[in-house]
Motif scaffolding. Sequence first.
Motif, PDB file in Angstrom:
ATOM      1  N   MET A   1       3.673   0.984   6.886  1.00 34.73           N
ATOM      2  CA  MET A   1       3.894  -0.378   6.400  1.00 34.73           C
ATOM      3  C   MET A   1       3.584  -1.421   7.476  1.00 34.73           C
ATOM      4  O   MET A   1       3.127  -2.520   7.163  1.00 34.73           O
ATOM      5  CB  MET A   1       5.331  -0.545   5.893  1.00 34.73           C
ATOM      6  N   GLY A   2       3.818  -1.079   8.736  1.00 36.13           N
ATOM      7  CA  GLY A   2       3.496  -1.995   9.833  1.00 36.13           C
ATOM      8  C   GLY A   2       2.010  -2.305   9.897  1.00 36.13           C
ATOM      9  O   GLY A   2       1.618  -3.454  10.133  1.00 36.13           O
ATOM     10  N   ILE A   3       1.184  -1.291   9.686  1.00 36.57           N
ATOM     11  CA  ILE A   3      -0.268  -1.508   9.655  1.00 36.57           C
ATOM     12  C   ILE A   3      -0.619  -2.499   8.548  1.00 36.57           C
ATOM     13  O   ILE A   3      -1.363  -3.459   8.757  1.00 36.57           O
ATOM     14  CB  ILE A   3      -1.037  -0.178   9.454  1.00 36.57           C
ATOM     15  N   LYS A   4      -0.049  -2.287   7.378  1.00 38.95           N
ATOM     16  CA  LYS A   4      -0.321  -3.171   6.238  1.00 38.95           C
ATOM     17  C   LYS A   4       0.217  -4.575   6.489  1.00 38.95           C
ATOM     18  O   LYS A   4      -0.491  -5.571   6.270  1.00 38.95           O
ATOM     19  CB  LYS A   4       0.297  -2.568   4.963  1.00 38.95           C
ATOM     20  N   ILE A   5       1.445  -4.677   6.953  1.00 34.86           N
ATOM     21  CA  ILE A   5       2.050  -5.988   7.207  1.00 34.86           C
ATOM     22  C   ILE A   5       1.260  -6.738   8.278  1.00 34.86           C
ATOM     23  O   ILE A   5       0.989  -7.935   8.137  1.00 34.86           O
ATOM     24  CB  ILE A   5       3.536  -5.836   7.612  1.00 34.86           C
ATOM     25  N   GLY A   6       0.891  -6.057   9.353  1.00 28.85           N
ATOM     26  CA  GLY A   6       0.107  -6.696  10.404  1.00 28.85           C
ATOM     27  C   GLY A   6      -1.221  -7.188   9.891  1.00 28.85           C
ATOM     28  O   GLY A   6      -1.662  -8.291  10.241  1.00 28.85           O
ATOM     29  N   ASN A   7      -1.844  -6.416   9.041  1.00 31.45           N
ATOM     30  CA  ASN A   7      -3.136  -6.802   8.496  1.00 31.45           C
ATOM     31  C   ASN A   7      -3.007  -8.008   7.570  1.00 31.45           C
ATOM     32  O   ASN A   7      -3.875  -8.859   7.533  1.00 31.45           O
ATOM     33  CB  ASN A   7      -3.767  -5.623   7.762  1.00 31.45           C
ATOM     34  N   VAL A   8      -1.899  -8.098   6.865  1.00 35.57           N
ATOM     35  CA  VAL A   8      -1.724  -9.177   5.892  1.00 35.57           C
ATOM     36  C   VAL A   8      -1.054 -10.414   6.495  1.00 35.57           C
ATOM     37  O   VAL A   8      -1.514 -11.532   6.315  1.00 35.57           O
ATOM     38  CB  VAL A   8      -0.894  -8.677   4.676  1.00 35.57           C
TER      39      VAL A   8
END
Length: 187
Positions: free
Chosen positions: A146-153
């Motif tokens: 989720m951190g990868i996704k949150i960072g990307n968004v």
Amino acid sequence: MSVFELLIIAVGLSMDAFAVSICKGLSLQKMEWKNGLKAGLYFGGFQALMPLIGFFLGVNFRKQIESVDHWIAFVLLVLIGLNMVKESREKAEELDSSFDVKTMLLLAVATSIDALAVGVTFAFLKVDIVAAVCAIGFITFWFSVMGIKIGNVFGAKFKSKAELAGGLILILMGTKILLEHLGILSI
């Protein structure tokens, strides 16, 4: 240690990996789930492995230091927590978008060193290490993905808050362990 307390510690330990995952997500032009899964496997795997190693180290020394084990658990958790709080106040590090083995191994080891010390405290507290390792690994896996996704968004605004929250959780758990042992608190 209750299941709830174990889950709280797992969340606290996963915050470093979560913060790094957010930064890695920031560095990506496009979100690819394979990068999230790779981060989850590296970070979750090492966050599970390190407390296991620490546990076995602690078991070997438990008899020699059993009379002060609560103080050791308190000091280790508070020091780890304070370090995470301090890191939450520092300038963000530059992370590249590489997910190669060398980069991910270094990041996974760096974010899981504190879990080694927590594993030592688990030995003193006679925690069910299988349940602890599974919870820590699983929670860290999902926080990393989720951190990868949150960072990307969303960007970097969550990184320092995640490290601060993780540090405060560990400090509070260490304090709770000490207060329970001293008979001041009974939950």
